[in-house]
Scaffold this active site. Structure first.
Site, PDB file in Angstrom:
ATOM      1  N   ASP A  44       0.764  -1.343  -0.057  1.00 29.66           N
ATOM      2  CA  ASP A  44      -0.031   0.041  -0.026  1.00 29.66           C
ATOM      3  C   ASP A  44       0.932   1.312   0.066  1.00 29.66           C
ATOM      4  O   ASP A  44       0.444   2.245   0.819  1.00 29.66           O
ATOM      5  CB  ASP A  44      -0.933   0.206   1.261  1.00 29.66           C
ATOM      6  CG  ASP A  44      -1.547  -1.416   1.547  1.00 29.66           C
ATOM      7  OD1 ASP A  44      -2.161  -1.971   0.440  1.00 29.66           O
ATOM      8  OD2 ASP A  44      -1.737  -1.535   2.584  1.00 29.66           O
ATOM      9  N   GLU A 220     -11.348  -0.627  -3.692  1.00 28.90           N
ATOM     10  CA  GLU A 220     -10.529  -0.124  -2.625  1.00 28.90           C
ATOM     11  C   GLU A 220      -9.495   0.791  -3.083  1.00 28.90           C
ATOM     12  O   GLU A 220      -9.355   0.863  -4.215  1.00 28.90           O
ATOM     13  CB  GLU A 220     -10.408  -0.974  -1.479  1.00 28.90           C
ATOM     14  CG  GLU A 220      -8.901  -1.902  -1.942  1.00 28.90           C
ATOM     15  CD  GLU A 220      -8.836  -3.240  -0.885  1.00 28.90           C
ATOM     16  OE1 GLU A 220      -9.526  -3.104   0.030  1.00 28.90           O
ATOM     17  OE2 GLU A 220      -7.753  -3.727  -1.316  1.00 28.90           O
TER      18      GLU A 220
END
Length: 477
Positions: A44, A220
């Site tokens: 991420d 997401e």
């Protein structure tokens, strides 16, 4: 007056009438070359270039227990930059588990880190939180907790990112709608301040396509890049294994971004796993800029293998990678494929036919315009197969295949390990014969012969005229 005008036109056209080659301008966005991966076991990823000249990098650590920062004056420098822990999970209660997906932003003179966290009593009670940092250097700043970002529901929510369009600051994030059998959708709202949304959030994207619902029904990790009056929002879809991929939404920067109707959604993923390059599950991206500020850079994580034992969330080997974003003729971003580990590839545009790029097609090398299959026009400049200061040009989407000359025609072929192949695929990189800002490639085994285009096909030929030199000059992009 008419005679003078005619003479002026003839003087202007004289170079063209004399057969002088056209000259392309040096590209606005030259090559941006890095070496992947940038960081092992960092998922991420979020990299931002600040006005102080430093890149700041944060990411999820596999222990899910803290927020870390690195800084360096180059993207590559982040690989070896020391890492500082700026915040650690709570020993009990909220913010006590699953510390995920931090992002760092500088807003109105202060630093803000957005992250998701669960609770010690319920590790899946994931919510979004904000830290505020005071100080010029976020690695040494004083950090305070601004608390939870409250949304329309008290439900699973994560992956907050913030951006501005036309002076208005927005928050985009992923959240579960309690009334729908999905994992997460992507939402957007205006912000009253860096830790508070205002007004009713709007649903931007819900996982409905087959490629968005493998393993889990997931949208997401939103990230935003703006270009040419358009706003592009990428997001990640499906389970966090090899099926993980990027989708994209597009809106006009002048539209009402808080209307779902302003956004169009790509029917196919824009960035997916590549067995050819050994990259799997690319996703949860962010965007930054190159060191010279002229190129957009895609930042993302993936794994170097496809098969995972057990829950992908327990596999620690997602790593941070970067590669240049290219822009199609219609103004949309082209991410290509997740490139192989090692040095990132480049494109080569023609000096005298500036809209055409070197590419392979049916293994023949040529120059062609509007190559939307980006990887066909990307090549890694690697140490020459013969050594001795030469270079070789390796295909981005066919690793192990190189540009080589055969009967003085340039083809893309697999390295067969022979001395002949190595010699034919090795070139001496020279300053551009028509413009030293460009590049020309001289055959290592036929000195004086250069890679040049002729009727849009690449050959290795001797050069003597201005046109020859122009045909043998390329710009790296």
């Amino acid at each position: 007056m008419a005679v003078r005008l005619l003479l002026a036109v003839l003087v202007t056209l004289a170079p063209c009438l004399a057969g002088a080659p056209a000259q392309a301008a040096v590209p606005d966005s030259p090559a941006a070359v890095h070496t992947n991966p940038i960081a092992e076991k960092r998922a991420d990823p979020h990299i931002v270039k600040h006005t102080d000249g430093y890149y700041y990098f944060t990411a999820t650590v596999p222990e899910y227990d803290r927020i870390v920062l690195r800084r360096a004056t180059t993207i590559q420098g982040l690989k070896t930059a020391p890492e500082t822990t700026i915040w650690t999970k709570h020993a009990s209660g909220v913010m006590g588990a699953h510390i995920w997906a931090p992002e760092i932003h500088f807003i109105d003179g202060k630093w803000y880190v957005y992250f998701a966290a669960g609770a010690t009593g319920d590790v899946w009670a994931i919510r979004m939180y904000v830290l505020e940092g005071t100080g010029a250097n976020p690695l040494t700043a004083t950090w305070t907790e601004k608390g939870q970002i409250k949304t329309q529901w008290e439900s699973f929510s994560l992956d907050a990112t913030t951006f501005t369009v036309n002076g208005v600051r927005y928050l985009a994030w992923a959240q579960r709608d309690p009334s729908v059998n999905n994992n997460t959708d992507v939402y957007l709202a205006k912000m009253a301040n860096p830790w508070t949304i205002t007004g009713a959030p709007v649903l931007l994207s819900r996982p409905t396509y087959s490629w968005e619902t493998v393993g889990y029904k997931v949208n997401e990790g939103p990230a935003v890049i703006q270009h040419g009056g358009k706003v592009f929002l990428t997001y990640s879809a499906s389970a966090t294994d090899a099926n993980y991929c990027l989708g994209m939404l597009t809106a006009s920067a002048s539209a009402n971004l808080l209307s779902q109707a302003s956004w169009s959604k790509s029917a196919t993923p824009v960035f997916t796993s590549s067995a050819a390059t050994g990259q799997y599950g690319p996703g949860h991206n962010s965007f930054t800029v190159s060191e010279d500020g002229k190129s957009d850079i895609l930042v993302y994580h993936d794994r170097s293998y496809k098969d995972i034992s057990g829950d992908p969330l327990n596999d620690p080997n997602r790593r941070t990678r970067v590669q240049k974003v290219y822009w199609n003729a219609d103004g949309t971003p082209n991410f290509g494929i997740p490139v192989a580990d090692g040095v990132t590839p480049q494109r080569f545009s023609s000096y005298n036919v500036p809209d055409r790029f070197v590419r392979h097609y049916d293994y023949r090398a040529r120059i062609e315009a509007d190559v939307t299959k980006l990887a066909d026009s990307q090549f890694r400049v690697v140490p020459g197969l013969t050594g001795s200061g030469t270079v070789s040009l390796e295909s981005a989407n066919f690793p192990g295949y190189y540009l080589r000359h055969k009967n003085f025609e340039v083809w893309l072929e697999k390295n067969d390990g022979s001395t002949q192949f190595a010699s034919d695929a090795a070139f001496r990189q020279r300053a551009g014969l028509a413009d030293p800002a460009g590049v020309s490639y001289e055959s290592s085994n036929y000195p004086g012969r250069y890679v040049r285009h002729w009727e849009y096909l690449l050959n290795v030929q001797a050069v003597s005229t201005a046109t020859d030199r122009a045909d043998a000059t390329f710009y790296t992009q």
